[in-house]
Write a protein that holds these residues in place. Sequence first.
Motif, short mmCIF file in Angstrom:
data_model
loop_
_atom_site.label_atom_id
_atom_site.label_comp_id
_atom_site.label_asym_id
_atom_site.label_seq_id
_atom_site.Cartn_x
_atom_site.Cartn_y
_atom_site.Cartn_z
N ARG A 66 108.87 69.05 80.76
CA ARG A 66 107.49 69.48 80.55
C ARG A 66 107.16 69.79 79.10
N VAL A 67 108.17 70.18 78.33
CA VAL A 67 107.93 70.49 76.94
C VAL A 67 107.56 69.24 76.14
N LEU A 68 107.76 68.08 76.75
CA LEU A 68 107.42 66.81 76.11
C LEU A 68 106.22 66.14 76.77
N ASP A 69 105.40 66.93 77.47
CA ASP A 69 104.33 66.34 78.28
C ASP A 69 103.05 66.04 77.52
N GLY A 70 102.99 66.35 76.23
CA GLY A 70 101.80 66.04 75.46
C GLY A 70 100.70 67.08 75.51
N GLN A 71 100.87 68.15 76.29
CA GLN A 71 99.84 69.19 76.35
C GLN A 71 99.78 70.00 75.05
N ALA A 72 100.83 69.93 74.26
CA ALA A 72 100.86 70.58 72.95
C ALA A 72 101.87 69.83 72.09
N GLU A 73 101.75 70.01 70.78
CA GLU A 73 102.69 69.37 69.88
C GLU A 73 104.09 69.96 70.07
N THR A 74 105.10 69.11 70.03
CA THR A 74 106.49 69.55 70.20
C THR A 74 107.33 69.04 69.04
N LEU A 75 108.17 69.91 68.49
CA LEU A 75 109.08 69.56 67.41
C LEU A 75 110.51 69.81 67.86
N LEU A 76 111.35 68.79 67.77
CA LEU A 76 112.76 68.93 68.12
C LEU A 76 113.55 69.25 66.84
N LEU A 77 114.21 70.40 66.83
CA LEU A 77 114.99 70.85 65.69
C LEU A 77 116.46 70.56 65.97
N ARG A 78 116.98 69.53 65.36
CA ARG A 78 118.35 69.08 65.64
C ARG A 78 119.35 69.92 64.85
N THR A 79 119.46 71.17 65.23
CA THR A 79 120.37 72.08 64.56
C THR A 79 120.66 73.26 65.47
N ARG A 80 121.78 73.94 65.19
CA ARG A 80 122.08 75.20 65.85
C ARG A 80 122.04 76.36 64.86
N ASP A 81 121.63 76.07 63.65
CA ASP A 81 121.60 77.07 62.58
C ASP A 81 120.20 77.68 62.50
N PRO A 82 120.06 78.99 62.80
CA PRO A 82 118.74 79.62 62.74
C PRO A 82 118.07 79.51 61.37
N HIS A 83 118.87 79.62 60.30
CA HIS A 83 118.30 79.52 58.96
C HIS A 83 117.67 78.14 58.74
N GLU A 84 118.37 77.11 59.16
CA GLU A 84 117.86 75.75 59.00
C GLU A 84 116.61 75.54 59.84
N ALA A 85 116.62 76.08 61.06
CA ALA A 85 115.46 75.93 61.94
C ALA A 85 114.23 76.58 61.33
N LEU A 86 114.37 77.80 60.81
CA LEU A 86 113.24 78.50 60.22
C LEU A 86 112.76 77.80 58.94
N ALA A 87 113.69 77.25 58.17
CA ALA A 87 113.30 76.52 56.96
C ALA A 87 112.45 75.31 57.31
N THR A 88 112.83 74.62 58.37
CA THR A 88 112.05 73.45 58.81
C THR A 88 110.67 73.87 59.28
N LEU A 89 110.60 74.95 60.04
CA LEU A 89 109.30 75.42 60.53
C LEU A 89 108.43 75.91 59.38
N ARG A 90 109.01 76.54 58.38
CA ARG A 90 108.25 76.97 57.21
C ARG A 90 107.71 75.75 56.46
N ALA A 91 108.51 74.69 56.40
CA ALA A 91 108.05 73.45 55.75
C ALA A 91 106.88 72.83 56.49
N HIS A 92 106.75 73.16 57.77
CA HIS A 92 105.61 72.71 58.56
C HIS A 92 104.45 73.72 58.53
N ASP A 93 104.49 74.63 57.56
CA ASP A 93 103.43 75.63 57.36
C ASP A 93 103.28 76.60 58.53
N ARG A 94 104.38 76.92 59.19
CA ARG A 94 104.34 77.87 60.29
C ARG A 94 104.74 79.25 59.79
N GLN A 95 104.00 80.28 60.31
CA GLN A 95 104.18 81.63 59.80
C GLN A 95 104.82 82.58 60.79
#
Length: 351
Positions: free
Chosen positions: A237-266
């Motif tokens: 369901r997370v891939l159903d198109g009802q909202a944008e979905t981003l797959l973060l191919r990592t297990r590192d929280p720091h890397e995940a947050l850096a990617t989300l920050r690069a997408h202008d997420r606060q």
Amino acid sequence: MTFTDAERRAMARALELAATPGVPLGPNPRVGCVLLADDGSTVAEGHHRGAGTPHAEADALAEAGAAARGTTAVVTLEPCNHTGRTGPCAQALVAAGVRRVVFAQSDANPVAAGGRATLRSAGIDVEHGLLEDDARALNRSWTFAVEHGRPFVTWKLATTLDGRSAAADGTSRWISGRASRLDVHRLRAGADVVLVGTGTVLADDPALTVRDADDVPLARQPLRAVMGLRELDAGRRVLDGQAETLLLRTRDPHEALATLRAHDRQHVFLEGGPTLAASFLRAGLVDEVVAYVAPVLLGAGASAVGDLGITTIASAFRPTVTDVTVLEPVAAGDQPDVRLTMAPHHASEER
């Protein structure tokens, strides 16, 4: 710093304008502006309505026209000094002939900062700090992201009295009552990312959308982010198109947050399972905890959080409780849940 009573009233009004309902979340802060005449009367008001729209100062100047000359601009955030989708507000205030500028919060964004210096170099009287704490609270997530270089993280969990997030057979719907679930949707709507791990998607198949009391998805949805290395089939369901979905191919929280920050997420609303929650806690990347505690005992089953590497009570994770709210039932058969809002000590110490 000296402020007049009229300026104090105007700043309170500017904060109201900045908080106008319906302004979409995004990479820009909420900002309000009031232009005052010499006698303290209001000449014009303005507020920012989202990315790509006129900034609050420009909005107020457009309403005032030639009457802006000689006014005092009272603004919730330091006027910007850069050209993006719109021009620099500091230059617009200079060109309009504004006499004085009073702003609440300095702009820590290196791209936009410098408005104060531009205004003063043009001979404009500038003061700042009026109702600064209120302005920072209004833009809590934006301010945190700018100052720390990563999104603000709220960890949400639902738990039984004995700290279980699921029964021994893996079932977890529903530990908390309907009032808690409605409250979660309210908090989701205030974030711009809902983050889970692949394990949660594979086990629970959540939609991760913001829905109303009738379970209808709202028009505006936060980004759905799924973190981990396991593959997800297209039917989730997370891939159903009802909202944008981003797959973060990592297990590192720091890397995940850096990617989300690069997408202008606060603001990240962390809703993953115990393993993902533990990884963020161990990394010191949880800035707020919202726990829904249900009057239920299981005695066995998954813990609400995984191993934190804590071996003694002296090393226990002890966040500061900032709010306790009893959520009264809204569905037959439910009992009241308790919502605890807490702040980890590191979050307050980073200021």
